[in-house]
Structure formats: structure tokens, C-alpha cells
Design a protein around this motif. Structure first.
Motif, PDB file in Angstrom:
ATOM      1  N   ILE A  66     -31.859  19.853  26.791  1.00 20.73           N
ATOM      2  CA  ILE A  66     -33.023  18.981  26.538  1.00 20.73           C
ATOM      3  C   ILE A  66     -34.152  19.738  25.843  1.00 20.73           C
ATOM      4  CG2 ILE A  66     -32.555  17.345  28.401  1.00 20.73           C
ATOM      5  CD1 ILE A  66     -34.702  18.843  30.067  1.00 20.73           C
ATOM      6  N   GLY A  67     -34.062  21.068  25.832  1.00 21.59           N
ATOM      7  CA  GLY A  67     -35.103  21.856  25.160  1.00 21.59           C
ATOM      8  C   GLY A  67     -34.670  23.297  25.024  1.00 21.59           C
ATOM      9  N   GLU A  68     -35.413  24.035  24.255  1.00 27.27           N
ATOM     10  CA  GLU A  68     -35.158  25.452  24.007  1.00 27.27           C
ATOM     11  C   GLU A  68     -35.052  26.222  25.335  1.00 27.27           C
ATOM     12  OE1 GLU A  68     -35.099  26.538  20.806  1.00 27.27           O
ATOM     13  OE2 GLU A  68     -34.842  28.669  21.279  1.00 27.27           O
ATOM     14  N   GLY A  69     -33.949  26.931  25.536  1.00 25.62           N
ATOM     15  CA  GLY A  69     -33.809  27.789  26.722  1.00 25.62           C
ATOM     16  C   GLY A  69     -33.408  27.040  27.982  1.00 25.62           C
ATOM     17  N   SER A  70     -33.298  25.711  27.903  1.00 19.77           N
ATOM     18  CA  SER A  70     -32.948  24.939  29.097  1.00 19.77           C
ATOM     19  C   SER A  70     -31.436  24.758  29.174  1.00 19.77           C
ATOM     20  CB  SER A  70     -33.612  23.562  29.052  1.00 19.77           C
ATOM     21  OG  SER A  70     -33.191  22.801  30.162  1.00 19.77           O
ATOM     22  N   ARG A  71     -30.888  24.745  30.382  1.00 23.08           N
ATOM     23  CA  ARG A  71     -29.471  24.401  30.581  1.00 23.08           C
ATOM     24  C   ARG A  71     -29.335  22.987  31.143  1.00 23.08           C
ATOM     25  NH1 ARG A  71     -27.878  26.607  26.773  1.00 23.08           N
ATOM     26  NH2 ARG A  71     -25.960  25.518  27.261  1.00 23.08           N
ATOM     27  N   SER A  73     -32.702  26.702  34.379  1.00 25.17           N
ATOM     28  CA  SER A  73     -32.732  27.883  33.501  1.00 25.17           C
ATOM     29  C   SER A  73     -31.306  28.427  33.377  1.00 25.17           C
ATOM     30  CB  SER A  73     -33.651  28.954  34.089  1.00 25.17           C
ATOM     31  OG  SER A  73     -33.085  29.424  35.299  1.00 25.17           O
ATOM     32  N   GLU A  74     -31.116  29.374  32.457  1.00 24.77           N
ATOM     33  CA  GLU A  74     -29.844  30.074  32.261  1.00 24.77           C
ATOM     34  C   GLU A  74     -29.330  30.639  33.601  1.00 24.77           C
ATOM     35  OE1 GLU A  74     -27.346  30.541  29.748  1.00 24.77           O
ATOM     36  OE2 GLU A  74     -29.064  30.235  28.431  1.00 24.77           O
ATOM     37  N   LYS A  75     -30.220  31.331  34.311  1.00 25.49           N
ATOM     38  CA  LYS A  75     -29.843  31.992  35.568  1.00 25.49           C
ATOM     39  C   LYS A  75     -29.448  30.964  36.645  1.00 25.49           C
ATOM     40  CE  LYS A  75     -32.396  34.628  38.909  1.00 25.49           C
ATOM     41  NZ  LYS A  75     -33.783  34.976  39.142  1.00 25.49           N
TER      42      LYS A  75
END
Ligand SMILES: Nc1ncnc2c1ncn2[C@@H]1O[C@H](COP(=O)(O)OP(=O)(O)O)[C@@H](O)[C@H]1O
Ligand SMILES: CC(=O)N[C@@H](CCC(=O)OP(=O)(O)O)C(=O)O
Length: 256
Positions: free
Chosen positions: A114-119, A68-70
Motif C-alpha cells: 500500500i506504500g513505500e516500505g510497507s508489507r 513493516s518488513e520485520k
């Protein structure tokens, strides 16, 4: 004429054995008459430990961390910070002129989430300029896999995939994946050589699982892209690199 390039990818747990890493640095020095070297490192175990101190449970899919972003800040800390500097300091203390960089430096590796919102990232481009400059200057590049996307966002790239992408970009002759196991195992027994159909079958059957999957898939792709030698194994004593290359240790990967 430039020397053939050997990419050594070391996994996180393997890189925590500083005695073995010292032996590896010594052997790289010895072999540097015949090869240029680039080291790519992981540090998955260190990242998981950091995540846990922040109360985050790591999530993996086929050996790839879902980020995740975090969590991305923690990945940067663990890989581009902690692991990268530990290895640079250790190699330097063995007399190897080393420079620590990440996939983001010199736009060496670029990718997309690899997908929306993923880092978590997939690599879409590479640039070898910074590597050529360092090798020409007599430096050993020590590369952490964290990279950037097209908007300058941080991306977590699996270190096996980073080693593969750099192998292709730099036309590496040899790629050695060092891990914390003697090679690919089946019922506890070391497989000393494996071809593509057999590797696919063992993945299908779940005998090759987790973090071994990206290693095996990257190995096969590297061979398809023209690498001469690809081996997976462990490094403990000085001389093990030579043993891995000669087939005395580890698992050699073949296409047929
Ligand atoms: N068939 C297999 N042979 C050897 N290791 C395997 C196999 N299947 C799964 N693994 C796991 O893969 C791990 C290596 O992958 P990973 O944890 O990502 O290591 P690294 O950090 O060295 O990249 C081994 O420690 C082992 O737990
Ligand atoms: C996206 C992804 O899976 N990134 C890896 C990068 C580090 C790595 O690959 O470390 P090892 O080589 O020690 O397994 C991760 O976060 O664990």
C-alpha cells in the motif's frame, strides 16, 4: 454440474474456539452434498500476541494492520504457520480432507504494497486454478491470506479482503464472515439486516469501526460483484451455519 461455492471466512479469535470449529467442520460435512466449501482464516489476534512478545506494538488503520518488513516474518509465522496448520489438523480430525495453503500458493492472490516500505498489501490479481484442482479432488481448501507481490515479496493481506477476492475469482454463491460477535451491533443491539446506505452511515458515525470496517466493505463489494448471500455473525453450535443462512442469526447484508 459443479455445486455452488460457499466461502467461510473465520476471524482469528473465532478460530481459537476449537469446540465451535469442530461443530463447523461437522456442519460443512453435512452440507457438502449441496455446496463446495473454501475456508479463509484470519488470525489477527495471534499476530498481535506474537508481535508483543517481540516488543512490537501493533498499528492498525481502519482495521488494517500496518506491516513493516520485520513484522512480515511474524505475520507469516502466525497466519501461514500457526493458524493455518491448527485449522487443517482440526478439520482433518473431523474427517474433512483439508489442504492448507496461503494466497501465495498457486499465485492464488497477488498484490502490491500500500506504500513505500510497507508489507501490507492490496490485492491486484487472483488465480482460481489451485482452488478448482483441490475442490475437484474432494479437498476443502483452508486459505491463509498472506500473499506475494509481483517481485516475490511477502504481503500481509487482510483476511476479509482475501475472502472477497476469492469470492469474486471463484464466483462464490455465498460468503459467511464468522467473527467473535453475533453480527453488526448498534448500541449493543444486533442489526439483523443492513443495506449499503445504512452501512455507510454507521461507518461514517463510527458505530461500525475497527475490524468491522473491512468486513462490511468486503461484504458490500461481494454483493456488487454478484454474490447471492452475504452474512456476518458468529458460530457457536452445530446448525449455526444454517441459522446464519436462514437469517435466524447474524446480520444479512443487502445492497438496497
Ligand atoms: N458496529 C459493530 N458491531 C460489531 N462489532 C464491531 C462494530 N464496530 C466495531 N466492531 C469490532 O469489530 C470486531 C470484529 O472485527 P475483527 O476484530 O477484525 O474480527 P475478526 O478477527 O473476526 O475478523 C468486533 O470484535 C468488534 O470489536
Ligand atoms: C493487512 C491486515 O490487516 N492483515 C491481517 C491479516 C489477518 C486477519 O485479517 O485476521 P482477522 O480476520 O482475525 O482480523 C492482520 O495482520 O491482522
Amino acid at each position: 454440474m459443479s455445486k455452488p461455492l460457499m466461502i467461510i471466512k473465520t476471524g482469528g479469535r473465532a478460530a481459537e474456539n476449537s469446540g465451535a470449529l469442530r461443530h463447523l467442520a461437522e456442519e460443512i460435512k453435512e452440507l457438502s452434498r449441496s455446496y463446495d466449501f473454501l475456508l479463509v482464516h484470519g488470525g489477527g489476534a495471534a499476530v498481535s500476541a506474537i508481535q508483543k512478545t517481540y516488543g512490537i506494538e501493533p498499528v492498525f488503520k481502519d482495521g488494517i494492520r500496518m506491516t513493516s518488513e520485520k513484522e512480515m516474518d511474524l505475520v507469516d509465522m502466525g497466519l501461514a504457520g500457526l493458524m493455518n496448520k491448527k485449522i487443517v489438523r482440526l478439520f482433518s480430525s473431523c474427517g474433512l480432507l483439508s489442504v492448507g495453503i496461503s494466497g501465495a500458493d498457486g499465485s492464488m492472490l497477488t498484490g502490491e504494497p500500500i506504500g513505500e516500505g510497507s508489507r501490507t498489501g492490496r490485492i491486484t490479481g487472483s488465480d482460481r486454478k489451485i482452488i478448482d484442482l483441490l475442490l475437484q479432488g474432494g479437498f476443502t481448501p483452508i486459505v491463509s491470506p498472506v500473499s506475494s507481490d509481483s517481485r516475490g515479496g511477502a504481503l500481509n493481506i487482510n483476511a476479509d479482503e482475501a475472502a472477497l477476492a476469492l469470492g469474486i475469482a471463484c464466483k462464490a454463491d455465498t460468503i459467511v464472515f464468522l467473527s467473535d460477535i453475533p453480527g453488526i451491533l448498534n448500541s449493543g443491539e444486533l442489526i439483523d439486516r443492513i443495506n449499503e446506505p445504512e452501512a455507510d452511515r454507521l461507518i461514517e458515525q463510527g458505530i461500525i469501526s475497527g475490524g468491522m470496517i473491512p468486513k462490511v466493505r468486503s461484504s458490500l463489494k461481494a454483493l456488487h460483484e454478484g454474490a447471492g448471500t452475504v452474512v456476518i455473525g458468529e458460530y457457536i453450535n452445530q446448525g449455526d451455519l444454517n441459522n446464519l443462512l436462514k437469517g435466524n442469526k447474524g446480520t444479512k447484508i443487502w445492497l438496497k
